[in-house]
Scaffold this motif. Structure first.
Motif, PDB file in Angstrom:
ATOM      1  N   UNK A 152      74.854  10.223 -42.345  1.00 57.62           N
ATOM      2  CA  UNK A 152      75.922  10.777 -43.172  1.00 57.62           C
ATOM      3  C   UNK A 152      76.841  11.671 -42.347  1.00 57.62           C
ATOM      4  N   UNK A 153      76.232  12.483 -41.478  1.00 55.67           N
ATOM      5  CA  UNK A 153      77.026  13.385 -40.644  1.00 55.67           C
ATOM      6  C   UNK A 153      77.915  12.598 -39.680  1.00 55.67           C
ATOM      7  N   UNK A 154      77.328  11.567 -39.035  1.00 50.33           N
ATOM      8  CA  UNK A 154      78.114  10.761 -38.089  1.00 50.33           C
ATOM      9  C   UNK A 154      79.252  10.029 -38.797  1.00 50.33           C
ATOM     10  N   UNK A 155      78.983   9.580 -40.026  1.00 45.02           N
ATOM     11  CA  UNK A 155      80.030   8.921 -40.801  1.00 45.02           C
ATOM     12  C   UNK A 155      81.198   9.882 -41.031  1.00 45.02           C
ATOM     13  N   UNK A 156      80.864  11.138 -41.380  1.00 40.03           N
ATOM     14  CA  UNK A 156      81.910  12.133 -41.584  1.00 40.03           C
ATOM     15  C   UNK A 156      82.639  12.425 -40.276  1.00 40.03           C
ATOM     16  N   UNK A 157      81.862  12.589 -39.216  1.00 41.90           N
ATOM     17  CA  UNK A 157      82.395  12.999 -37.915  1.00 41.90           C
ATOM     18  C   UNK A 157      83.301  11.925 -37.296  1.00 41.90           C
ATOM     19  N   UNK A 158      82.905  10.649 -37.417  1.00 42.07           N
ATOM     20  CA  UNK A 158      83.610   9.588 -36.698  1.00 42.07           C
ATOM     21  C   UNK A 158      84.562   8.770 -37.563  1.00 42.07           C
ATOM     22  N   UNK A 159      84.386   8.805 -38.887  1.00 35.72           N
ATOM     23  CA  UNK A 159      85.241   7.975 -39.744  1.00 35.72           C
ATOM     24  C   UNK A 159      86.033   8.821 -40.743  1.00 35.72           C
ATOM     25  N   UNK A 160      85.311   9.552 -41.620  1.00 37.46           N
ATOM     26  CA  UNK A 160      86.010  10.285 -42.673  1.00 37.46           C
ATOM     27  C   UNK A 160      86.958  11.329 -42.085  1.00 37.46           C
ATOM     28  N   UNK A 161      86.415  12.158 -41.199  1.00 42.49           N
ATOM     29  CA  UNK A 161      87.189  13.278 -40.631  1.00 42.49           C
ATOM     30  C   UNK A 161      88.457  12.820 -39.891  1.00 42.49           C
ATOM     31  N   UNK A 162      88.361  11.864 -38.954  1.00 41.56           N
ATOM     32  CA  UNK A 162      89.597  11.443 -38.269  1.00 41.56           C
ATOM     33  C   UNK A 162      90.642  10.873 -39.226  1.00 41.56           C
ATOM     34  N   UNK A 163      90.172  10.146 -40.249  1.00 44.33           N
ATOM     35  CA  UNK A 163      91.124   9.561 -41.185  1.00 44.33           C
ATOM     36  C   UNK A 163      91.694  10.615 -42.126  1.00 44.33           C
ATOM     37  N   UNK A 164      90.927  11.689 -42.324  1.00 45.85           N
ATOM     38  CA  UNK A 164      91.348  12.747 -43.231  1.00 45.85           C
ATOM     39  C   UNK A 164      92.279  13.742 -42.537  1.00 45.85           C
ATOM     40  N   UNK A 165      92.256  13.733 -41.198  1.00 48.05           N
ATOM     41  CA  UNK A 165      92.950  14.748 -40.402  1.00 48.05           C
ATOM     42  C   UNK A 165      94.409  14.976 -40.819  1.00 48.05           C
TER      43      UNK A 165
END
Lengths: 365, 265
Positions: free
Chosen positions: B173-186
């Motif tokens: 879950x953390x890696x999903x946030x770190x590598x996918x959700x977060x960059x797209x949310x930036x």
């Protein structure tokens, strides 16, 4: 034969505690063999995608077990299951290059850098996308994105590859080409494919075995020829291909033949599948391509019955004829064009209709 | 709809509207270059007032206070807004979801003077006096909804299949946030941060109420200057504040243009 996926008594109910509880799957059991191209086929809302998502781990089962090579997986997080998914709309990461997309799974598995690089190159070559590794997904066509999605899911060498209607977003020609490629890819990699589709043609063309689903239940599981030639029930016969349905009553049984009465007096004989008794009301299925149409001749052949052409639809390689057999029986049949390209019959023609006793199926209700 | 050219007189009205909107600002900027001491008497071109403003220790202190308040408030508010948006957009259905959403965005509609009085009474009731700290806390509360809205909009527009694909490809879950959700949310986070920064820099009423001596921010200082009499120095300071705001808004606009196609393919 090793079992790759074993679905045991799986039930899925959405929002079970509310008044709007929806049962998507009810006591489904099926086994998928290792190295098999297995298709879940059914109309939208039949539960096929739900089953795929349960295997992937995106949804939780409400009851039952899912085994992956004898290991219980139904309570594992998606990242703990060695299955990978090809999504319907590909779901490629838009902020990464093609190569980074393909490397994503391998990096999470903490593979060595050199191995990741080699694997990415190998799978991109496999799907003929080696040259485009530096592109972003939004710079690719639909077909190319499809290939990248395949490469990304294949790269970690999953034990089972799950494909959720992956061809539905492509246009017809590309879809047909990709069918062959997918089938070939499955043979080359030896990975078990679980393929979800609503397209019966796709299912027949690619699958080793097909599970036909409807309303959250499995209607029939079998090889494509079994499903097509020996549909288990009316739903399967109707969903796979075109067919003529007739309601009849069994009037006589012998060791290998069943005699059915259709309409008021027309008698038809068909193979005895052993499940019926005299007096049963049954549905009969007769595929249009099993019906032979010929010119009506005076010497009355016992196998031939007279009919009258009421309508025709020209389809190029063949023509679909609607034939009135009298006694309330209407059949759809097919005929090839003559060698000079002209149609063999016209509307209003009286013709002879014949089919073998093995062509007609008595369906279970 | 008919092309706008069809409506006669529309362009004239539009021109009048824009003049009404922007002429005062143009005049303000113009007189900031006035060499005369009087605000409305043109005495030739000069940048004396800018130099004077730059060398004014009180203004320096006010600018510093404004930057500290805006930076800290933006950082904290954006972090809280990001977490809130993630819970509301990805947390499934839970009790009080609609109420939470309403409560987060409600401060946008509450009159600022009400918030100001409420915060002031609250601080004096619990006897909290952290100087600039009080101002920062007050700013965080009204910056949260401004940071929250673009972040949530971005999350709602994001394909959840992307996160599932990451989980499917062995990301925790953390890696999903770190590598996918977060960059797209930036882009959403940056937009939210810029919006709250501008709002915080600009805030007057709440800061005036909550801020004690020594925690004067630039807008409050400009107000006190006006009370002492108008000089072109005010124009110069206002012009610089305007330039800073325009710079931030432009940066946001360029950034959102650049990243738009990463989300919408």
């Amino acid at each position: 034969m090793t079992t790759a996926v074993d679905i045991r008594d799986v039930t899925k109910i959405y929002s079970p505690d509310s008044s709007q509880a929806v049962t998507a799957l009810e006591n489904i059991s099926l086994t998928i063999n290792d190295n098999e191209f297995f298709t879940l086929l059914g109309p939208s809302g039949c539960g096929k995608t739900t089953l795929l998502r349960l295997i992937a781990g995106f949804e939780q089962v409400s009851g039952g077990e899912i085994m992956l090579f004898d290991k219980e997986i139904e309570n594992l997080e998606p990242n703990r299951r060695s299955v990978n998914t090809v999504f319907q709309h590909y779901a490629l990461f838009p902020h990464m290059t093609v190569a980074d997309n393909v490397a994503f799974g391998l990096e999470r598995l903490k593979k060595p850098k050199a191995e990741i690089k080699a694997t990415v190159e190998r799978v991109l070559t496999l799907v003929k996308m080696k040259e485009l590794g530096d592109r972003r997904p939004n710079q690719l066509s639909g077909g190319q994105q499809q290939r990248v999605a395949l490469a990304r899911a294949l790269a970690p060498s999953p034990k089972v590859l799950l494909l959720d209607e992956p061809l539905s977003a492509l246009d017809l020609k590309l879809r047909q080409a990709m069918r062959e490629e997918l089938k070939q890819l499955q043979r080359e990699t030896g990975i078990t494919f679980v393929f979800v589709t609503h397209d019966q043609e796709e299912a027949l063309a690619m699958s080793d075995r097909i599970a036909v689903m409807s309303n959250g239940e499995i209607q029939q599981i079998g090889r494509p020829t079994e499903i097509y030639e020996h549909p288990a029930n009316r739903f399967v016969a109707d969903f796979i291909g075109d067919t003529n349905f007739m309601d009849g009553e069994i009037v006589n049984l012998s060791d290998d033949l069943v005699t059915c009465r259709i309409g008021t007096q027309s008698l038809f004989e068909t193979e005895n599948s052993g499940h019926h008794k005299v007096g049963d009301q049954v549905t009969l299925s007769l595929r249009p391509e099993k019906i032979m149409l010929s010119v009506l001749e005076s010497n009355n052949d016992a196998n031939q019955r007279p009919g009258k052409v009421t309508n025709l639809i020209y389809l190029g390689n063949q023509t679909a004829y609607s034939v009135d057999m009298g006694d309330g029986i209407q059949l759809t049949a097919q005929a090839r064009p003559r060698e000079d390209g002209e149609l063999p019959f016209a509307i209003g023609d009286s013709i002879a209709v014949s089919f073998s006793t093995r062509a007609m199926r008595v369906l279970a209700e | 709809m008919l092309p706008v050219g069809h409506y006669r007189g529309l362009s004239a009205w539009t021109a009048v509207f824009f003049i009404f909107l922007y002429l005062p600002i143009v005049v303000l900027i113009f007189y900031s270059f006035n060499a005369n001491r009087m605000v409305m008497n043109w005495g030739g071109f000069g940048i004396d007032w800018y130099i004077k403003a730059f060398n004014n220790a009180d203004i320096q202190k006010a600018v510093w206070n404004s930057l500290v308040v805006a930076t800290v408030a933006t950082g904290v508010a954006t972090a809280i807004a990001t977490i809130g948006a993630l819970v509301l957009a990805r947390g499934g259905n839970f009790r009080g979801k609609t109420v939470s959403l309403g409560l987060i965005t409600l401060p946008l509609m509450v009159p600022e003077i009400v918030t100001a009085v409420a915060v002031l009474i609250f601080f004096s009731a619990i006897g909290m006096n952290l100087g600039l700290g009080n101002v920062i806390i007050a700013h965080i509360t009204f910056c949260i909804p401004f940071a929250f809205m673009p972040i949530r909009a971005r999350l709602e527009g994001m394909d959840t299949n992307l996160e599932q694909a990451a989980r499917d490809l062995y990301a925790s879950e953390w890696e999903t946030f770190r590598f996918v959700t977060m960059p797209l949310l930036m882009p959403g986070i940056v937009a939210g941060a810029m919006l709250s920064f501008v709002i915080s820099m600009d805030d007057f009423i709440i800061t005036l109420m909550v801020g004690g001596a020594g925690s004067t921010t630039l807008p409050v200082y400009i107000y006190s200057m006006i009370r002492r009499g108008l000089t072109p120095e005010i124009n110069a300071v206002s012009t610089m504040l305007l330039l800073a705001s325009i710079a931030i808004v432009t940066a946001y606009w360029i950034l959102s243009k650049k990243t738009q196609n990463t989300l919408n393919r």
